[in-house]
Each structure stands twice: as structure tokens, then as C-alpha cells.
Write an enzyme that holds these catalytic residues in place. Structure first.
Site, PDB file in Angstrom:
ATOM      1  N   SER A 144       1.008  -1.166   0.390  1.00  0.00           N
ATOM      2  CA  SER A 144       0.066   0.132  -0.039  1.00  0.00           C
ATOM      3  C   SER A 144       1.163   1.315   0.235  1.00  0.00           C
ATOM      4  O   SER A 144      -0.047   2.919  -0.145  1.00  0.00           O
ATOM      5  CB  SER A 144      -0.805   0.194   1.080  1.00  0.00           C
ATOM      6  OG  SER A 144       0.170  -0.110   2.747  1.00  0.00           O
ATOM      7  N   HIS A 183      -2.230  -3.073  -5.845  1.00  0.00           N
ATOM      8  CA  HIS A 183      -2.999  -2.638  -4.358  1.00  0.00           C
ATOM      9  C   HIS A 183      -4.642  -3.220  -4.733  1.00  0.00           C
ATOM     10  O   HIS A 183      -5.337  -1.497  -4.890  1.00  0.00           O
ATOM     11  CB  HIS A 183      -2.255  -0.958  -3.716  1.00  0.00           C
ATOM     12  CG  HIS A 183      -2.763  -0.993  -2.349  1.00  0.00           C
ATOM     13  ND1 HIS A 183      -3.287   0.236  -2.009  1.00  0.00           N
ATOM     14  CD2 HIS A 183      -2.686  -2.193  -1.838  1.00  0.00           C
ATOM     15  CE1 HIS A 183      -3.668   0.283  -0.505  1.00  0.00           C
ATOM     16  NE2 HIS A 183      -3.943  -0.517  -0.896  1.00  0.00           N
ATOM     17  N   GLU A 228      -5.378  -0.412  -7.337  1.00  0.00           N
ATOM     18  CA  GLU A 228      -4.540   0.471  -7.128  1.00  0.00           C
ATOM     19  C   GLU A 228      -3.110   0.042  -8.672  1.00  0.00           C
ATOM     20  O   GLU A 228      -2.131  -0.392  -7.758  1.00  0.00           O
ATOM     21  CB  GLU A 228      -4.553   1.351  -6.383  1.00  0.00           C
ATOM     22  CG  GLU A 228      -3.563   2.411  -6.208  1.00  0.00           C
ATOM     23  CD  GLU A 228      -3.407   3.887  -5.181  1.00  0.00           C
ATOM     24  OE1 GLU A 228      -3.166   4.857  -4.811  1.00  0.00           O
ATOM     25  OE2 GLU A 228      -3.101   2.568  -4.021  1.00  0.00           O
ATOM     26  N   ASN A 240      -3.125   6.009  -0.173  1.00  0.00           N
ATOM     27  CA  ASN A 240      -3.029   6.442   0.893  1.00  0.00           C
ATOM     28  C   ASN A 240      -2.411   7.200   1.219  1.00  0.00           C
ATOM     29  O   ASN A 240      -2.366   8.131   2.267  1.00  0.00           O
ATOM     30  CB  ASN A 240      -2.099   4.856   1.389  1.00  0.00           C
ATOM     31  CG  ASN A 240      -2.666   4.316   1.821  1.00  0.00           C
ATOM     32  OD1 ASN A 240      -3.819   4.088   2.686  1.00  0.00           O
ATOM     33  ND2 ASN A 240      -2.351   2.717   1.187  1.00  0.00           N
TER      34      ASN A 240
END
Length: 296
Positions: free
Chosen positions: A120, A141, A153, A191
Site C-alpha cells: 500500500s 494494490h 490501484e 494512502n
């Protein structure tokens, strides 16, 4: 990527088992690896329960559910991954541990196999450097929990080839996911935005701006988030949040990404969230409304 017949998933935790389940539900044979037999047993039980829930809600036919479970294999031996067309790593969020694994996978996997990481936040370029095939290494991800969340992602490393990207995107879409693409910068897209918000929520709690309940209620009702940031942090794992904040801080070099001392303190106390039974909130016995508003 219609040519993918077998996927290897490394890591029998919540993310790895969820990824394995998604692939099996979409007609792909899956090997799920973990060094811990108990983790594999737990993963098997969790996947079976989840597939049965999909069947009971009529979002998956009984035949498709049975087929998905038949496609799953569990192993403590990585050597079986030599037959996999695509391998997804979903282990602990540690660059050193992931690099060691990628070096092993590089030696085991067939030359055409793509090696993907579910990281992540960690640099795909640096993970790829531990292999002899950096052009076939990519970030993939998944969001938590993978069987439910629609997003993947994809993160391109410095050497990720167009062919690897296209194959990964096609596989993601085959799994029924919506794809967004990030360049290889710390935290990627989701993130990079989410974790500083969670960190700021910890600062609000740390400095006494409000109680944890009011911080979460404010964000749920004021911004229409399904979970408040502190509740979400407990769901993700405070140790994971802290690890990502440290990656952001080191990779981007800006003190605005410095982890909140309260977040650090919770992790030091092993109060890492739902998986431990206690984090910002206590999930062990009493209902949340009965909890003290103390900050630790």
C-alpha cells in the site's frame, strides 16, 4: 489477461485470503501460500464462510460458489508457484521482508510470470530491484476487503513494461475491479491522501480537540464517510497505518507526514485495532458507547 490460468498468492492473512477468494470466484485456479499452517486453516475457513455469504445473498450461484472453493489450494511450500502465471505478494508491510520474498519468487517463478505486490505504500521500483525481471514487477494494490471493494490501484515501477501493465490491468478488470493508475511515489494515490487524514484525526484526539466518538461522528455525518477515520484505522490496523506514515515521511521528506505520537504509543502498546481486539476502541466485551473517552 485471459491467458492467466493459475495465480499464486503469498500471505494467508486478510488481504491474501481475500485476493485468493476473488480470483477463485472469477474462474482462476489459485495457490495460497503461508508459512504458518494455522494461518492457512484460518484462511480456508474465512474464504468458505465468505463465499457462502455471497451465495446466501444470491450474488453468487451455488454452482459458482462450489467451483470457486474447488479452485483453491493451500500450501506452505513456495516451490509449487513455478506453475503460476501471475504471483501476488500480500505479506507484512516491510520493504526488507518483501525484497527477500521477491528474490525467492524470481528464482522459482517461470520466466514469463509477472510478480505483483499488494503493498500500500512501498516503492515498486525498489522491490523490483531484488529480481532479475524488473520489467515484470508491478504494484497491484487491492482495497480491504478485496471481495467487496471494487478498486485496484496499479503502480508502475521505473522499469515496469507496457506489456506487464496491460496484462495486470486486464487481469484486474477480469476480476471485476475498477482500475486507477499511480506512478511510483510514496503512498501512491489512496494512502497518500487517506493516511494523513487518519494521522490528523489522531492529532485531534492527542491534543484534546474532541473525543474519538465525536471525531468519527463528525467525519461520518459531516463528509458522508461510511466509517470515521479512527474507526477505519482500527479496521486497517494501527501498525499498518504507522508503517505507511513512516514511508510517507521518509519518502516525501515533509514533516507534515510525521506520525502522531499517540499513534506511535498505541502501536507500542500493541493496541493495533480490531485484529488485536483493542485499538482506539475496545472490541473485546463492552459496547462502544460504554467506553471511557480516555485517549489511551
Amino acid at each position: 489477461m485471459s491467458g492467466v490460468k493459475t495465480i499464486g498468492v503469498v500471505g494467508g492473512g486478510q488481504m491474501g485470503s481475500g485476493i485468493a477468494q476473488v480470483a477463485a470466484m472469477h474462474g482462476i485456479d489459485v495457490w495460497l501460500h503461508d508459512l504458518d499452517p494455522q494461518a492457512l486453516s484460518k484462511a480456508s475457513s474465512s474464504i468458505s464462510s465468505s463465499v457462502n455469504r455471497f451465495v446466501s445473498k444470491a450474488t453468487l450461484s451455488q454452482a459458482a460458489g462450489a467451483d470457486a472453493l474447488k479452485r483453491l489450494r493451500f500450501t506452505t511450500d513456495l516451490e509449487g508457484f513455478h506453475l503460476a502465471d501471475f504471483i501476488i505478494e500480500a505479506i507484512v508491510e516491510s520493504e526488507d521482508v518483501k525484497k527477500s520474498l521477491f528474490a525467492k519468487l524470481d528464482k522459482i517463478a517461470k520466466s514469463s510470470a509477472i510478480l505483483a505486490s499488494n503493498t500500500s505504500s512501498i516503492s515498486i521500483t525498489r522491490l523490483a530491484s531484488s529480481t532479475s525481471r524488473p520489467c515484470q514487477v508491478i504494484g497491484m494494490h487491492f482495497m480491504n476487503p478485496p471481495p467487496v471493494m471494487k478498486l485496484i490501484e496499479i503502480v508502475r515501477g521505473a522499469d515496469t513494461s507496457n506489456e506487464t501493465f496491460a496484462a495486470t490491468k486486464a487481469l484486474s478488470e477480469r476480476l471485476g475491479k475498477v482500475v486507477i493508475t499511480s506512478q511510483d511515489y510514496s503512498g501512491f494515490i489512496v494512502n497518500r491522501i487517506l493516511m494523513p487524514m487518519i494521522n490528523e484525526a489522531f492529532f485531534a484526539l492527542y491534543t484534546g480537540v474532541a473525543t474519538k466518538e465525536d471525531i468519527d461522528t463528525g467525519m461520518k455525518l459531516g463528509t458522508n464517510h461510511p466509517m470515521g477515520p479512527l474507526e477505519l484505522a482500527d479496521f486497517i490496523g494501527l501498525d499498518v497505518c504507522l508503517s505507511i506514515m513512516r514511508v510517507l515521511h521518509a519518502g516525501l521528506g515533509d514533516n507534515k507526514y510525521a506520525p502522531c505520537p499517540l499513534l506511535v504509543q498505541y502501536v507500542d502498546a500493541d493496541r493495533v485495532g480490531r485484529k488485536r481486539g483493542i485499538g482506539v476502541y475496545d472490541y473485546r466485551k463492552e459496547p462502544r458507547s460504554a467506553k471511557s473517552s480516555s485517549r489511551l
